[in-house]
Write a protein that holds these residues in place. Structure first.
Motif, PDB file in Angstrom:
ATOM      1  N   ARG A 107      -1.439   4.507  -3.241  1.00 22.75           N
ATOM      2  CA  ARG A 107      -1.241   3.123  -3.672  1.00 22.75           C
ATOM      3  C   ARG A 107      -1.245   2.184  -2.470  1.00 22.75           C
ATOM      4  O   ARG A 107      -0.816   2.548  -1.378  1.00 22.75           O
ATOM      5  N   ALA A 108      -1.705   0.959  -2.690  1.00 25.73           N
ATOM      6  CA  ALA A 108      -1.830   0.003  -1.580  1.00 25.73           C
ATOM      7  C   ALA A 108      -0.484  -0.280  -0.926  1.00 25.73           C
ATOM      8  O   ALA A 108      -0.372  -0.345   0.299  1.00 25.73           O
ATOM      9  N   CYS A 109       0.575  -0.447  -1.743  1.00 20.16           N
ATOM     10  CA  CYS A 109       1.895  -0.720  -1.178  1.00 20.16           C
ATOM     11  C   CYS A 109       2.422   0.498  -0.429  1.00 20.16           C
ATOM     12  O   CYS A 109       3.007   0.369   0.649  1.00 20.16           O
ATOM     13  N   GLY A 110       2.211   1.693  -0.992  1.00 16.37           N
ATOM     14  CA  GLY A 110       2.644   2.911  -0.319  1.00 16.37           C
ATOM     15  C   GLY A 110       1.933   3.112   1.001  1.00 16.37           C
ATOM     16  O   GLY A 110       2.532   3.526   1.999  1.00 16.37           O
ATOM     17  N   GLN A 111       0.641   2.820   1.042  1.00 19.38           N
ATOM     18  CA  GLN A 111      -0.108   2.941   2.290  1.00 19.38           C
ATOM     19  C   GLN A 111       0.396   1.945   3.324  1.00 19.38           C
ATOM     20  O   GLN A 111       0.483   2.257   4.515  1.00 19.38           O
ATOM     21  N   LEU A 112       0.750   0.728   2.864  1.00 19.58           N
ATOM     22  CA  LEU A 112       1.284  -0.275   3.793  1.00 19.58           C
ATOM     23  C   LEU A 112       2.634   0.155   4.345  1.00 19.58           C
ATOM     24  O   LEU A 112       2.856   0.129   5.563  1.00 19.58           O
ATOM     25  N   ASP A 150       2.244  -3.729 -10.501  1.00 20.08           N
ATOM     26  CA  ASP A 150       2.057  -2.357 -10.029  1.00 20.08           C
ATOM     27  C   ASP A 150       1.702  -2.336  -8.546  1.00 20.08           C
ATOM     28  O   ASP A 150       2.174  -1.470  -7.797  1.00 20.08           O
ATOM     29  N   ARG A 151       0.867  -3.256  -8.128  1.00 22.42           N
ATOM     30  CA  ARG A 151       0.444  -3.300  -6.728  1.00 22.42           C
ATOM     31  C   ARG A 151       1.623  -3.552  -5.793  1.00 22.42           C
ATOM     32  O   ARG A 151       1.698  -3.008  -4.693  1.00 22.42           O
ATOM     33  N   LEU A 152       2.572  -4.370  -6.240  1.00 19.57           N
ATOM     34  CA  LEU A 152       3.729  -4.709  -5.413  1.00 19.57           C
ATOM     35  C   LEU A 152       4.785  -3.607  -5.375  1.00 19.57           C
ATOM     36  O   LEU A 152       5.558  -3.534  -4.415  1.00 19.57           O
ATOM     37  N   THR A 153       4.837  -2.764  -6.399  1.00 19.60           N
ATOM     38  CA  THR A 153       5.994  -1.877  -6.555  1.00 19.60           C
ATOM     39  C   THR A 153       5.703  -0.401  -6.342  1.00 19.60           C
ATOM     40  O   THR A 153       6.599   0.357  -5.991  1.00 19.60           O
ATOM     41  N   GLU A 213      -1.092  -5.644 -13.417  1.00 20.25           N
ATOM     42  CA  GLU A 213      -1.812  -5.060 -12.285  1.00 20.25           C
ATOM     43  C   GLU A 213      -1.168  -5.465 -10.962  1.00 20.25           C
ATOM     44  O   GLU A 213      -0.991  -4.651 -10.056  1.00 20.25           O
ATOM     45  N   MET A 214      -0.802  -6.742 -10.856  1.00 18.68           N
ATOM     46  CA  MET A 214      -0.177  -7.219  -9.618  1.00 18.68           C
ATOM     47  C   MET A 214       1.224  -6.636  -9.465  1.00 18.68           C
ATOM     48  O   MET A 214       1.643  -6.292  -8.348  1.00 18.68           O
TER      49      MET A 214
END
Length: 440
Positions: free
Chosen positions: A17-22, A8-11, A5-6
């Protein structure tokens, strides 16, 4: 080791996705200025999974549009640059750099075009790179880094395709220990022939080539410090009781690093997702003394990369040029003398997206772990409606300079002062340096 899960969140960098939004809160390199030169300055680009067309109109204004035409989805990267914009060859719909529809010539209602808008994105050009902003609201300001302050004569931009996820491609640049192995040469080349080449020059304060330093001193003492722009990474290789090799590099949040190329040149390099399974590196080489020989530097890199997509000439398809004899007698990898090939093999061989649930990080991975923590923290801030780290206003951007880098051999006692002096003398020796414009 981290959970799936983590990982995926980073990549994962899609818009949901949270990373894409950032990452959409920051300017992203989308093309080289060179790609928008010539008779038809139009090129396609894909950033964070979004398909774009970039172009200059007849007056030289830059535009970044959604690639598929608002009419019926045809590909605007094949458009005609004419009449103040980019015209779709399918039905002649014409869009300007802001996405405004200027004409729908086949339609009987001349007013129809006033109701049509092609999605457009803010765009700017700095030091040979075209940046786009894919987020909502006002884009942030770029910091006043040396690579953006230096004039065109002292910067050179290039890029290269990597066939894997952006994060593992970035993380190789945050890892000082790998260079003693992945980039090890069994013989030292003439440092006089080191122009434009990483790890081939002599270190400041010495005539010892960097290749020898890496080969003979493979266990650096690595320090990681938080800074106003990200992380400062220090790798100390003790030569003897009197002298230590000092290498200072930087992680520029969220997805770039700044490293020394030689005593007179630095590299600022971004790793930009094309999608979750491939990326481009974009680099700005900054010179601090003489004007850069851009022709030579471009020729050097085109020995490895081919146009128009800047894809490498070696890769999985030909085993990265691997030669067993060379591995036994000349280089640690057996993959030639260009370190970009070594890095490409290292990150692509991890898979399209590295499975970090199976890794076992060591102490030399301190900067990688620190960067992951910064990413996760910024994602949470963004999700909570806060302004993430390094989303800068004008005053904040103006206060971030440099950042300083060092590759030199100095006294073991007092290496910190030596490092500051090496960087200060290099920057202040630049003909474009303005003391009054430098933050204290």
């Amino acid at each position: 080791m981290i959970s799936q899960e983590m990982n995926d969140r980073l990549t994962r960098t899609g818009p949901d996705r949270a990373c894409g939004q950032l990452l959409r809160r920051y300017w992203q390199p989308a093309a080289l200025s060179d790609e928008l030169m010539g008779e038809r300055p139009v090129c396609r680009s894909m950033v964070l999974g979004q398909k774009l067309v970039l172009f200059r109109d007849e007056e030289g204004r830059l535009g970044a549009l959604e690639r598929h035409c608002a009419h019926r989805g045809a590909d605007l990267s094949f458009g005609r640059r004419e009449d103040g914009g980019l015209r779709c060859p399918f039905h002649g719909w014409l869009f300007d750099v802001s996405g405004r529809c200027l004409e729908t010539p086949a339609e009987p209602d001349d007013r129809m075009c006033t109701k049509i808008r092609q999605r457009s994105y803010p765009v700017l050009e700095r030091s040979g790179i075209i940046f786009v902003y894919l987020g909502d609201g006002e884009p942030p300001h770029l910091p006043d880094l040396d690579c953006f302050v230096a004039p065109d004569t002292h910067v050179f931009a290039f890029k290269g395709h990597i066939d894997c996820n952006w994060l593992q491609a970035l993380e190789v640049g945050l890892d000082p220990a790998h260079a003693s192995f992945l980039h090890r040469f069994f013989d030292d080349a003439d440092t006089a022939d080191s122009y434009g080449k990483q790890f081939r020059a002599a270190s400041a304060g010495s005539d010892m080539p960097m290749t020898r330093v890496l080969r003979e001193f493979p266990r650096p003492d690595i320090g990681v410090d938080a800074t106003e722009f990200g992380l400062r990474i220090t790798a100390l290789r003790r030569i003897d009781e009197r002298f230590t090799h000092v290498r200072v590099t930087n992680m520029l949040f969220p997805q770039a690093f700044v490293i020394p190329l030689s005593q007179e040149m630095t590299i600022t390099q971004w790793h930009v997702p094309i999608d979750d399974y491939s990326c481009y590196w974009y680099a700005i080489f900054t010179g601090f003394r003489e004007k850069l020989d851009k022709t030579l530097m471009r020729e050097q890199r085109l020995e490895l990369y081919q146009l128009p997509d800047y894809r490498p000439k070696v890769g999985r398809f030909n085993d990265y040029g691997f030669d067993p004899y060379e591995q036994a007698h000349q280089t640690y990898t057996g993959m030639g003398a260009d370190i970009n090939v070594h890095d490409q093999w290292a990150v692509e061989s991890q898979g399209a997206i590295q499975d970090r649930t199976q890794e076992h990080p060591g102490r030399t991975d301190r900067a990688i772990n620190a960067h992951r923590r910064l990413l996760l923290s910024a994602m949470v801030a963004n999700e909570q409606g806060e302004r993430p780290f390094m989303v800068l206003d004008r005053a904040e951007a103006a206060a971030i300079r440099g950042p300083h880098t060092v590759d030199g051999i100095g006294p073991s006692e007092g290496w910190q002062k030596f490092a500051r002096t090496v960087d200060s003398e290099r920057v202040r020796g630049a003909p474009w340096f303005d003391e009054s414009d430098r933050a204290p």
